[in-house]
Each structure stands twice: as structure tokens, then as C-alpha cells.
Design an enzyme around this catalytic site. Structure first.
Site, PDB file in Angstrom:
ATOM      1  N   TRP A 165      -2.781  -2.510  -1.650  1.00  0.00           N
ATOM      2  CA  TRP A 165      -2.335  -3.844  -2.046  1.00  0.00           C
ATOM      3  C   TRP A 165      -3.041  -4.769  -1.063  1.00  0.00           C
ATOM      4  O   TRP A 165      -2.737  -4.774   0.116  1.00  0.00           O
ATOM      5  CB  TRP A 165      -0.811  -3.922  -1.927  1.00  0.00           C
ATOM      6  N   GLU A 192      17.334 -23.695  -4.875  1.00  0.00           N
ATOM      7  CA  GLU A 192      16.985 -22.277  -4.961  1.00  0.00           C
ATOM      8  C   GLU A 192      18.246 -21.405  -5.032  1.00  0.00           C
ATOM      9  O   GLU A 192      18.291 -20.429  -5.775  1.00  0.00           O
ATOM     10  CB  GLU A 192      16.087 -21.893  -3.777  1.00  0.00           C
ATOM     11  N   CYS A 249       0.839  -1.200   0.000  1.00  0.00           N
ATOM     12  CA  CYS A 249       0.000   0.000   0.000  1.00  0.00           C
ATOM     13  C   CYS A 249       0.871   1.247   0.000  1.00  0.00           C
ATOM     14  O   CYS A 249       1.976   1.257   0.522  1.00  0.00           O
ATOM     15  CB  CYS A 249      -0.866   0.042   1.244  1.00  0.00           C
ATOM     16  N   ARG A 259       5.167   0.551  -6.373  1.00  0.00           N
ATOM     17  CA  ARG A 259       5.066  -0.355  -5.219  1.00  0.00           C
ATOM     18  C   ARG A 259       4.064  -1.477  -5.456  1.00  0.00           C
ATOM     19  O   ARG A 259       4.028  -2.449  -4.707  1.00  0.00           O
ATOM     20  CB  ARG A 259       4.611   0.437  -3.972  1.00  0.00           C
ATOM     21  N   ASN A 269      -1.555   1.262   5.883  1.00  0.00           N
ATOM     22  CA  ASN A 269      -0.602   0.348   5.257  1.00  0.00           C
ATOM     23  C   ASN A 269      -0.151  -0.603   6.362  1.00  0.00           C
ATOM     24  O   ASN A 269       0.286  -0.146   7.407  1.00  0.00           O
ATOM     25  CB  ASN A 269       0.577   1.204   4.734  1.00  0.00           C
ATOM     26  N   GLY A 270      -0.302  -1.913   6.173  1.00  0.00           N
ATOM     27  CA  GLY A 270       0.117  -2.866   7.201  1.00  0.00           C
ATOM     28  C   GLY A 270      -1.004  -3.817   7.576  1.00  0.00           C
ATOM     29  O   GLY A 270      -1.980  -3.955   6.839  1.00  0.00           O
ATOM     30  N   HIS A 307      27.362 -39.792  -7.939  1.00  0.00           N
ATOM     31  CA  HIS A 307      26.755 -40.608  -9.002  1.00  0.00           C
ATOM     32  C   HIS A 307      26.872 -39.923 -10.360  1.00  0.00           C
ATOM     33  O   HIS A 307      26.155 -40.264 -11.288  1.00  0.00           O
ATOM     34  CB  HIS A 307      25.286 -40.891  -8.660  1.00  0.00           C
ATOM     35  N   LYS A 324       8.570 -11.484 -14.914  1.00  0.00           N
ATOM     36  CA  LYS A 324       8.150 -11.677 -13.524  1.00  0.00           C
ATOM     37  C   LYS A 324       7.054 -12.723 -13.417  1.00  0.00           C
ATOM     38  O   LYS A 324       7.032 -13.536 -12.510  1.00  0.00           O
ATOM     39  CB  LYS A 324       7.669 -10.336 -12.932  1.00  0.00           C
ATOM     40  N   LYS A 376      18.940 -18.875  -8.177  1.00  0.00           N
ATOM     41  CA  LYS A 376      19.196 -17.431  -8.027  1.00  0.00           C
ATOM     42  C   LYS A 376      20.458 -17.059  -8.797  1.00  0.00           C
ATOM     43  O   LYS A 376      20.492 -16.057  -9.494  1.00  0.00           O
ATOM     44  CB  LYS A 376      19.352 -17.023  -6.556  1.00  0.00           C
TER      45      LYS A 376
HETATM   46  C1  F6R Z   1      12.642 -17.212  -9.995  1.00  0.00           C
HETATM   47  C2  F6R Z   1      11.237 -16.903 -10.204  1.00  0.00           C
HETATM   48  C3  F6R Z   1      10.414 -17.858 -10.975  1.00  0.00           C
HETATM   49  C4  F6R Z   1       9.022 -17.994 -10.362  1.00  0.00           C
HETATM   50  C5  F6R Z   1       8.125 -18.879 -11.249  1.00  0.00           C
HETATM   51  C6  F6R Z   1       6.776 -19.099 -10.624  1.00  0.00           C
HETATM   52  O1  F6R Z   1      13.288 -16.238  -9.228  1.00  0.00           O
HETATM   53  O2  F6R Z   1      10.764 -15.880  -9.781  1.00  0.00           O
HETATM   54  O3  F6R Z   1      11.032 -19.086 -11.076  1.00  0.00           O
HETATM   55  O4  F6R Z   1       9.167 -18.547  -9.089  1.00  0.00           O
HETATM   56  O5  F6R Z   1       7.958 -18.267 -12.492  1.00  0.00           O
HETATM   57  O6  F6R Z   1       6.106 -17.909 -10.405  1.00  0.00           O
HETATM   58  P1  F6R Z   1       4.856 -17.830  -9.441  1.00  0.00           P
HETATM   59  O7  F6R Z   1       5.330 -18.068  -8.066  1.00  0.00           O
HETATM   60  O8  F6R Z   1       4.321 -16.430  -9.646  1.00  0.00           O
HETATM   61  O9  F6R Z   1       3.889 -18.866  -9.900  1.00  0.00           O
END
Ligand code: F6R
Length: 601
Positions: free
Chosen positions: A73, A476, A2, A27, A99-100, A499, A596, A480
Site C-alpha cells: 500500500w 462530523e 502493506c 487490508r 510495512n511502515g 435561531h 466507500k 457519523k
Molecule cells: C462519511 C464518508 C463520506 C466521505 C465522502 C468523501 O463517513 O466516508 O462522507 O467522506 O464520500 O470521500 P473522499 O474523502 O474519498 O473524497
């Protein structure tokens, strides 16, 4: 997350507020609203984007020279016109933006309803307006009533408050949610982020937790919420650009989001205190459990598998949603529970897996960050992660919050099913509450990790190994690194190393070993020795100092139960990936070829 903006001065308030809200758009938000005052309060609000609502509702056509605006949000209550802020009391004289999360809002709401207050929305925010109204009955001074009301709130909140009869003032409160005042010439501003008012003034006062500000057009004062004593506040001059201000001084959104993780984990815990047991009750008896997700969310799914197996004795199959939808058609049925993990709630493969599960009569629980997203609408049950919007493409705070809520769910199931010893449950519950503290502590490693990244910047391949629940961290950590630094990385269970992959380990090849104390610690040490024998470069993460003797680099981690360790252990690995990406000249917020939200198959 928010966004709040407030204005009092000689300008047309609605224009300044809408302008400020547009600068808070980055945001993330789902609804918008503003309130101004001229003799009475004027409110316009609704779900949607600022530009559309400007047209549709005439957001800027409100009279008055003081007012407050908000981008929402959603946390409590779906994104719609009614739940959009501001919220008012019964008299319509007090309006609030927030917000919160108010943790005790259910209890407060019940009490207020009992004394005749009528609520219009599903939000936690609205209780604050009614609470102040209630306190005003026994106090003539608005500030006193406000303070008494605020002292009853538990949780994190930044608030903007306007009261018709208190001419010439606005009120702002901060508790664990940011709020800054902007000091102009014959005008004042307040916002959750500096960019909102940066074109008007660069003089700012940062409110601290537990403080509130009473703001007039020519003056302001700040008081301590508990004692009511005046605080001496410094006016800072900001020389940031607008872009720098949006990132609150961090070089990238990803770094800002990494640093927000302690708070995100806390919000995830408190946001779910009420819901988790209800969800546990609904799913306790399912024996066939599938977890479906993609990418980082899939890695949270691996964590979930260990949580559910170890704590609730469930046999759990974790599948990439893209595989599940084609391979499990004949296996999933009315006796199945499908847990879909997706931060966006819009990933095409995960949605398709949910639809298949629904078609086959399975119960679907989704773990989602974006309130009201498609996954939430398709599912029977939803757990929200409350991480706030994530702008960096690489998932960070949404991952740790997914793990947190899934661990909470497994603990709630274990309690209900009596599958583990009560003492162990108590220990886990205690450590769960402390997770934000542990996350904060490992964020303190940033300088050490930056120096390590400088040493590793020219490496070509990395391996990440772990056992048990730490396989999630290995996968993970490697993801990254790949996605933002473009260095080849493989995450695998340490048992697999000899292996095949060990053939690639030669002198100086970095192998990141995730080795918390636990069932398989000794086995991890043996795997580390296998790497040492090939002169690989061992970087180990663990709480047992024995690791220091067998590693070139050792990151001492807080002592925490192995099962909860993924929430904490991933943090240094996110920082390592981030600093390697920056050193290699990449923009970590926008990795090449990635989006994203992957809304196509
Ligand atoms: C990696 C990343 C992606 C998402 C994947 C699933 O940093 O962001 O691998 O995790 O595309 O996305 P959601 O969680 O939105 O279904």
C-alpha cells in the site's frame, strides 16, 4: 496497509506465499511481490491485483522452499512495478519486504549513495537492504550485520528479510507495525496478520516492538533488538475464524480503525515532516484560498478553514465540491489556491472541482490517503495522510489524519509568514506531537460510552453543537451517527441554535456540546443553559470541569489547544455512533445506501 507473509518448510514456497497474500487482500494494496530462494533469489513483483499478476508474471512459478511475499500500500513512491516489494541490495543476495515508514530514509540513502550504493526504487524500504549490505562488509555473521543496520532505523517497521547465503533461515522484525509468527510442524510462517497462515497453523507467537525473530523450518528464536538478548516467547493457540482474524479480534473494521487512530495520527505526522514545509513554501503567497471536499473530508475542510484563518491570516472559503464546480467557475482563477481533500482521491465531485480549478489556472493542492489515486495525478501538490486503507464505509482514521496534516500545514505557514507569536507556535508544535497520546487516552472512554449508548439507544433525534473550529466536530459527530445508526442528527454552530433548531429541543432530546477551553467557552455554556431550560439532555465534551455542573453527562477531555482539539474530540463521538449502531442491530461497516467511494456525481 502493506501485508507481509513468510514461509520456510517443505512445501512449494511460492504457492504458500501467494495463497497467504490472497488472504491479506482485505487490508488493501496496489502492488504485489514475492521472493524465493533456491541457490539464488528469485523475485517476481509488479503493480496490480494478485490474480492478474499470477497470470501475467507467473507469480507461483518460482522454485524454492523458503521465501517472503508482500502486498504494498504505497507510501513513499507511487505504485508501480519498480516500487513494489521485495527490494534488494546491490549484490541481489538480500531481499526485504517492509510495512511502515522509515523516517530517516533520506539521510540514510544519501549516506549509502555516497559510499557507492545504487538505488533502483523511490521507496524508503530499499535503504534497509543496502544498509545491511554495508554492515556485512565488517561482519561475517548475517544476524550481527542485520542488527547493526536495524539499530540505525527510525520509524515504524515490520520487516521480512531473506539472504541467499544464510541457508535455512528467514528474519522478521517488528517495531510499531504488527508481525506474528506461525509455528507449524516442520514448517514456519510469519505474517502481518494471522489470517495469512491460519489454514496451516493456529499456533502463533506475537512479536513485540523492538524484537526480531530468526526462523528456521524446525525452530525459531526471538531477540531484543537493542540488547541482542534472547526473549522468552509464549506460543498462543488461536481459535478465531478467518473473518475474526482479519479484524484482529475487533467485531467490525470500523472499531478496529477507530482504535488505530493514535498510530494513524503518528504516521501522518512523521510521514510529512519533510514535505509540509515545501508545500507551505509553494502556497504561502496565495490570498484566494478555496477548500473543496465532500462528506467527512468536507468537515476536515471546515477544520482547515479555522486553522488557516487563525494561524496564517488567510481568508478561506470552504465549499462542497459538488457546489464549487457549478458556482465558482467565474471566481476561481490563476491567483487562487484550491485545496482538495479526499481520502480515496476518486470522489467524482471532488475530481470535477479539481479539474475546474486546473482549467482556470489555479494551483491545486490535494490532501489524499490513497497514493497514486486520480486526485494525486491531477494536482500540482499532494499531501498524503498515511492513515493506511480504511475498509469501514464510515470515515474515521482518515478524518483525524486529514485534520492533523492540515493543522501541520497551517503551522508551517504561520512560521513562514510570521503571522502568530513564536511561543504559540512552539506550544502547538509540542501538542501536535502529543496528539497520538491524547487520542489513545480518549479511546479509554470506550466502556463509559458504550454504557451511554445503552441509555440513548431509543432516542429519535440528536443535536451536536460547537463554536469555532468545534463546528467541524459537531458536523462530523452528527454525520457519523446518521450514517451508521440511522438516527436523525443535526450538527450546527451553537450560535445558530436559538435561531430555529431550539424549537425541536424538548425533554430528553440529546444535545452533544463540544466545548473545549477557548475563545467561545463562555458562549457555549450559555448555549448549554438554553438547552437545559428546555429539559434537553446535555452531553458535554470539554476540559473545564465547570461543564459537569451544567451537563447530565460530562466527558472530561485532555487539556489541549482549542485549534487542535477536533483531532481528539471526534474520537468519543465515533465510538458513540459505533455503539449505537451495533445496539440497534446495524452493520456499521456497511451502512445502507452508502458506498466507500462515491465515483458518480
Ligand atoms: C462519511 C464518508 C463520506 C466521505 C465522502 C468523501 O463517513 O466516508 O462522507 O467522506 O464520500 O470521500 P473522499 O474523502 O474519498 O473524497
Amino acid at each position: 496497509m502493506c501485508g507481509i507473509i513468510g514461509y520456510i518448510g517443505e512445501r512449494d514456497a511460492a504457492e504458500v506465499l501467494v495463497d497467504g497474500l490472497k488472504r491479506l487482500e482485505y487490508r488493501g494494496y496496489d502492488s504485489v511481490g514475492i521472493v524465493t530462494e533456491e541457490g539464488r533469489l528469485f523475485i517476481k513483483k509488479g503493480a496490480g491485483k494478485i490474480n492478474d499478476l499470477k497470470e501475467k508474471l507467473g507469480l507461483t512459478n518460482l522454485p524454492g522452499r523458503r521465501g517472503i511475499g508482500h502486498t504494498r500500500w504505497a507510501t513513499h513512491g507511487i505504485p508501480n512495478d519498480i516500487n513494489a516489494h521485495p527490494h534488494t541490495d546491490c549484490t541481489g543476495k538480500i531481499a526485504i519486504v517492509h510495512n511502515g515508514i522509515i523516517e530517516n530514509y533520506i539521510e540514510l540513502r544519501e549516506k549509502l549513495e555516497g559510499s557507492g550504493h545504487e538505488f533502483k526504487s523511490d521507496t524508503d524500504t530499499e535503504v534497509i537492504a543496502h544498509l545491511i549490505e554495508e554492515e556485512l562488509k565488517s561482519s561475517k555473521l548475517f544476524e550481527d550485520a542485520l542488527r547493526r543496520a536495524l539499530l540505525q532505523l527510525k520509524g515504524s517497521f515490520a520487516l521480512g528479510i531473506i539472504y541467499t547465503d544464510d541457508k535455512g533461515h528467514l528474519y522478521f522484525v517488528r517495531n510499531e507495525s504488527p508481525l506474528v509468527l506461525g509455528i507449524g510442524n516442520g514448517e514456519m510462517f510469519a505474517a502481518s496478520d494471522i489470517p495469512a497462515f491460519l489454514p496451516y497453523t493456529n499456533k502463533v507467537v506475537f512479536l513485540d516492538d523492538g524484537e526480531y525473530a530468526v526462523v528456521g523450518k524446525d525452530s525459531f528464536y526471538v531477540k531484543d533488538l537493542k540488547t541482542g538478548n534472547i526473549k522468552d516467547k509464549k506460543i498462543h493457540e488461536i481459535n478465531w475464524t478467518l473473518e475474526m482474524a482479519e479484524k484482529q479480534g475487533y467485531a467490525h473494521f470500523m472499531l478496529k480503525e477507530i482504535h488505530e487512530q493514535a498510530k494513524a495520527v503518528k504516521d501522518a505526522i512523521y510521514g510529512n515532516l519533510e514535505t509540509i514545509d515545501k508545500v507551505a513554501e509553494e502556497i504561502a503567497n496565495y490570498e484566494k484560498v478555496f477548500v473543496v471536499a465532500m462528506g467527512t473530508s468536507y468537515h476536515a475542510g471546515i477544520g482547515a478553514k479555522y486553522f488557516l484563518q487563525r494561524l496564517a491570516n488567510k481568508v478561506v472559503l470552504v465549499e462542497e465540491a459538488s457546489e464549487f464546480r457549478y458556482e465558482f467557475e467565474d471566481i476561481v482563477d490563476g491567483n487562487s489556491l484550491v485545496i482538495a481533500i479526499t481520502q480515496s482521491g476518486e470522489t467524482a465531485d471532488t475530481l470535477a472541482a479539481i479539474k475546474l480549478a486546473k482549467r482556470k489556472g489555479a494551483k491545486v493542492l490535494s490532501v489524499v490517503n490513497v497514493v497514486g489515486s486520480m486526485a494525486t495525478r491531477l494536482s500540482d501538490l499532494v499531501i498524503y495522510t498515511y492513515a493506511g486503507p480504511e475498509i469501514g464505509v464510515a470515515a474515521t482514521k482518515t478524518y483525524v489524519t486529514q485534520l492533523t496534516v492540515l493543522a501541520m500545514l497551517a503551522i508551517a505557514l504561520a512560521k513562514r509568514l510570521g503571522t502568530v507569536d513564536g511561543k504559540y507556535i512552539k506550544l502547538l508544535e509540542g501538542q501536535l506531537q502529543d496528539l497520538p497520546k491524547y487520542v489513545e487516552a480518549v479511546l479509554g472512554y470506550e466502556n463509559k460510552i458504550k454504557a451511554l449508548a445503552e441509555e440513548l439507544v431509543n432516542k429519535r433525534d440528536f443535536f451536536y453543537i460547537g463554536r469555532g473550529v468545534s463546528v467541524a466536530t459537531a458536523l462530523e459527530g452528527a454525520l457519523k451517527l446518521k450514517e451508521i445508526s440511522y438516527i436523525h442528527a443535526e450538527g450546527l454552530s451553537a450560535g445558530e441554535l436559538k435561531h430555529g433548531p431550539l424549537a425541536l429541543v424538548e425533554e430528553g432530546v440529546p444535545v452533544v456540546a463540544i466545548a473545549p477551553t477557548g475563545k467561545t467557552f463562555d458562549k457555549m455554556v450559555s448555549n448549554i443553559q438554553e438547552v437545559n431550560a428546555r429539559k434537553g439532555l446535555v452531553i458535554s465534551l470539554g476540559d473545564n470541569e465547570e461543564l459537569e455542573k451544567v451537563s447530565q453527562v460530562f466527558l472530561k477531555m485532555p487539556r489541549i489547544d482549542e485549534l487542535l482539539s477536533p483531532v481528539v474530540y471526534i474520537v468519543p463521538l465515533q465510538l458513540l455512533a459505533y455503539h449505537l449502531a451495533v445496539l440497534r442491530g446495524n452493520d456499521p461497516d456497511k451502512p445502507r445506501n452508502l458506498a466507500k467511494s462515491v465515483t458518480v456525481e
